[in-house]
Design a protein around this motif. Structure first.
Motif, short mmCIF file in Angstrom:
data_model
loop_
_atom_site.label_atom_id
_atom_site.label_comp_id
_atom_site.label_asym_id
_atom_site.label_seq_id
_atom_site.Cartn_x
_atom_site.Cartn_y
_atom_site.Cartn_z
N TYR A 153 0.86 -1.18 0.00
CA TYR A 153 0.00 0.00 0.00
C TYR A 153 0.90 1.24 0.00
O TYR A 153 2.11 1.14 0.21
CB TYR A 153 -0.90 0.06 1.23
N ILE A 154 0.28 2.40 -0.18
CA ILE A 154 1.02 3.66 -0.05
C ILE A 154 0.31 4.55 0.97
O ILE A 154 -0.87 4.38 1.26
CB ILE A 154 1.17 4.41 -1.39
N GLY A 155 1.07 5.50 1.51
CA GLY A 155 0.52 6.45 2.46
C GLY A 155 1.19 7.80 2.30
O GLY A 155 2.12 7.97 1.51
N VAL A 156 0.72 8.77 3.07
CA VAL A 156 1.25 10.13 3.01
C VAL A 156 1.37 10.68 4.43
O VAL A 156 0.84 10.11 5.38
CB VAL A 156 0.34 11.06 2.17
N SER A 157 2.07 11.82 4.55
CA SER A 157 2.27 12.41 5.87
C SER A 157 2.48 13.91 5.77
O SER A 157 3.07 14.40 4.80
CB SER A 157 3.50 11.77 6.54
N THR A 158 1.94 14.65 6.73
CA THR A 158 2.29 16.04 6.98
C THR A 158 2.24 16.93 5.75
O THR A 158 3.26 17.25 5.15
CB THR A 158 3.69 16.13 7.62
N MET A 182 -2.98 8.59 6.28
CA MET A 182 -2.41 9.92 6.47
C MET A 182 -1.81 9.96 7.86
O MET A 182 -2.52 9.75 8.86
CB MET A 182 -3.48 11.01 6.32
N GLN A 183 -0.52 10.22 7.95
CA GLN A 183 0.14 10.34 9.25
C GLN A 183 0.31 11.83 9.55
O GLN A 183 0.91 12.56 8.76
CB GLN A 183 1.50 9.65 9.24
N LEU A 184 -0.25 12.26 10.68
CA LEU A 184 -0.23 13.68 11.01
C LEU A 184 -0.01 13.90 12.49
O LEU A 184 -0.08 12.97 13.29
CB LEU A 184 -1.52 14.36 10.54
N GLN A 185 0.28 15.14 12.84
CA GLN A 185 0.52 15.51 14.23
C GLN A 185 -0.78 15.97 14.88
O GLN A 185 -1.51 16.79 14.34
CB GLN A 185 1.56 16.64 14.29
N PRO A 199 -11.36 15.63 8.78
CA PRO A 199 -12.66 15.43 8.14
C PRO A 199 -12.53 15.00 6.68
O PRO A 199 -13.31 14.17 6.19
CB PRO A 199 -13.34 16.80 8.26
N PHE A 200 -11.54 15.54 5.97
CA PHE A 200 -11.34 15.16 4.57
C PHE A 200 -10.93 13.70 4.46
O PHE A 200 -11.41 12.97 3.59
CB PHE A 200 -10.28 16.06 3.92
N CYS A 201 -10.04 13.27 5.36
CA CYS A 201 -9.63 11.85 5.36
C CYS A 201 -10.82 10.94 5.65
O CYS A 201 -10.97 9.87 5.04
CB CYS A 201 -8.53 11.63 6.39
N ILE A 206 -9.70 7.46 4.20
CA ILE A 206 -8.26 7.32 4.47
C ILE A 206 -8.05 7.21 5.98
O ILE A 206 -8.57 8.02 6.75
CB ILE A 206 -7.49 8.54 3.91
N GLY A 207 -7.28 6.23 6.40
CA GLY A 207 -6.99 6.06 7.81
C GLY A 207 -6.08 7.16 8.32
O GLY A 207 -5.29 7.74 7.56
#
Length: 338
Positions: A153-158, A182-185, A199-201, A206-207
């Protein structure tokens, strides 16, 4: 341990994810653990049901992937682990040694897998949004990596919400794989991602995995740790009056509960139903146990009010605001108004 599906994918991950930025080589940062020091923490996490492991090639400039995966390959079962790593930050001084160009991404996945001694990574993530590379180039490269079997799989962050929207749009248009994570702070002292990104995720399936639940240690009310005295990002992100007032509220709730401030701060993050998994970067088994206890800590309305009442809006924390953030304290008057 609790397990949840990551967004609308079929992948099930533990609600606690082992963060590994503190594992690798002390040559990178003085607070980093070597392999011998890291193994008891990794083993403790696996013994308590963690299957989600977060890495990045940038951590200790590759040594983090090597150290953590040496341990995982020795004591874990690869097919039961969800291993993720990230790409983007500079790995050397070469002009193509950073970013999300096709060249750097393709070189980086092979280098990561070699260091990890693994055939594939479960989630390959962009560490940030590279504004200097066409998004089509980046996402086609990631799609090819998934099709090749080097990532599942692929993911994104920050990043900004509009940047994630741009990624999803180009994936949809070209029939490429989309990010599942999505990995975020997110923490009591930084909640701006609750306005649009989270909310968009949720809308896009998107997890959301969360890092820095303790606001880089500020919410533990221990500012004398080696990391807080040597990591300038802590002061840059949280060196304002509001952050310290929130930390004091965390301490008051913890005192009333008879537990540590860390447990309360982590329980606040885990109380958010939108959060799939929370990263835990533990230096000791006891610190990891705090996160385990937080899974069972249900905060009352009064406790939540105390934790929330000091929060005020602030600018976003990401790669584009580094060194330019606006403190949440009033700025002095200038010019004719002085």
């Amino acid at each position: 341990m609790e397990y949840v599906q990551l967004g609308q994918s079929g992948l099930r991950v533990s609600r606690l994810c082992l963060g590994t930025m503190n594992m690798g080589s002390k040559e990178w940062k003085p607070w980093i653990f070597n392999e011998k020091e890291s193994e008891p923490i990794i083993r403790h996490a696996l013994d308590h049901g963690v299957n989600f492991i977060d890495l990045a090639d940038f951590y200790s400039i590759g040594a983090g992937e090597e150290v953590v995966c040496n341990v995982l390959n020795r004591i874990g079962q690869r097919d039961r682990l969800i291993v993720t790593t990230k790409v983007g930050y500079a790995m050397n001084d070469d002009v193509n040694g950073y970013g999300h160009s096709r060249k750097h991404i393709m070189d980086s996945i092979d280098a990561s897998l070699k260091r990890m001694n693994m055939d594939y990574v479960d989630i390959y993530m962009l560490h940030y949004f590279d504004t200097s590379t066409p998004v089509e180039e980046t996402m086609e490269a990631l799609n090819d990596i998934v099709r090749s079997g080097k990532a599942r799989y692929i993911g994104v962050s920050t990043m900004y919400t509009w940047q994630l929207a741009k990624i999803l749009q180009v994936c949809e248009r070209n029939g490429w794989v989309k990010p599942i994570n999505m990995q975020l702070q997110l923490n009591c002292a930084y909640r701006e991602e609750e306005r649009e990104m989270i909310p968009f995720c949720m809308d896009q399936g998107i997890g959301v995995s969360v890092f820095s639940p303790l606001a880089r240690g500020i919410l533990t009310n221990d500012l004398q740790s080696t990391r807080n005295k040597t990591d300038f990002f802590t002061a840059e992100m949280y060196n304002d009056k509001v952050s310290f007032e929130i930390a004091q509220s965390v301490a008051r709730v913890a005192e009333h509960r008879g537990c540590t401030p860390a447990q309360i701060a982590q329980a606040w993050v885990l109380s958010k139903p939108q959060v799939s998994s929370m990263l835990v970067g533990a230096d000791t088994k006891a610190q990891f146990d705090s996160a385990l206890a937080a899974l069972e800590t249900k905060l009352t309305d009064e406790e939540l009010y105390e934790l929330d009442r000091n929060y005020t809006p602030c600018d976003l924390i990401n790669d584009y605001t580094a060194g330019q953030r606006i403190p949440r304290d009033p700025r002095p008057v200038k010019g004719i108004f002085g």
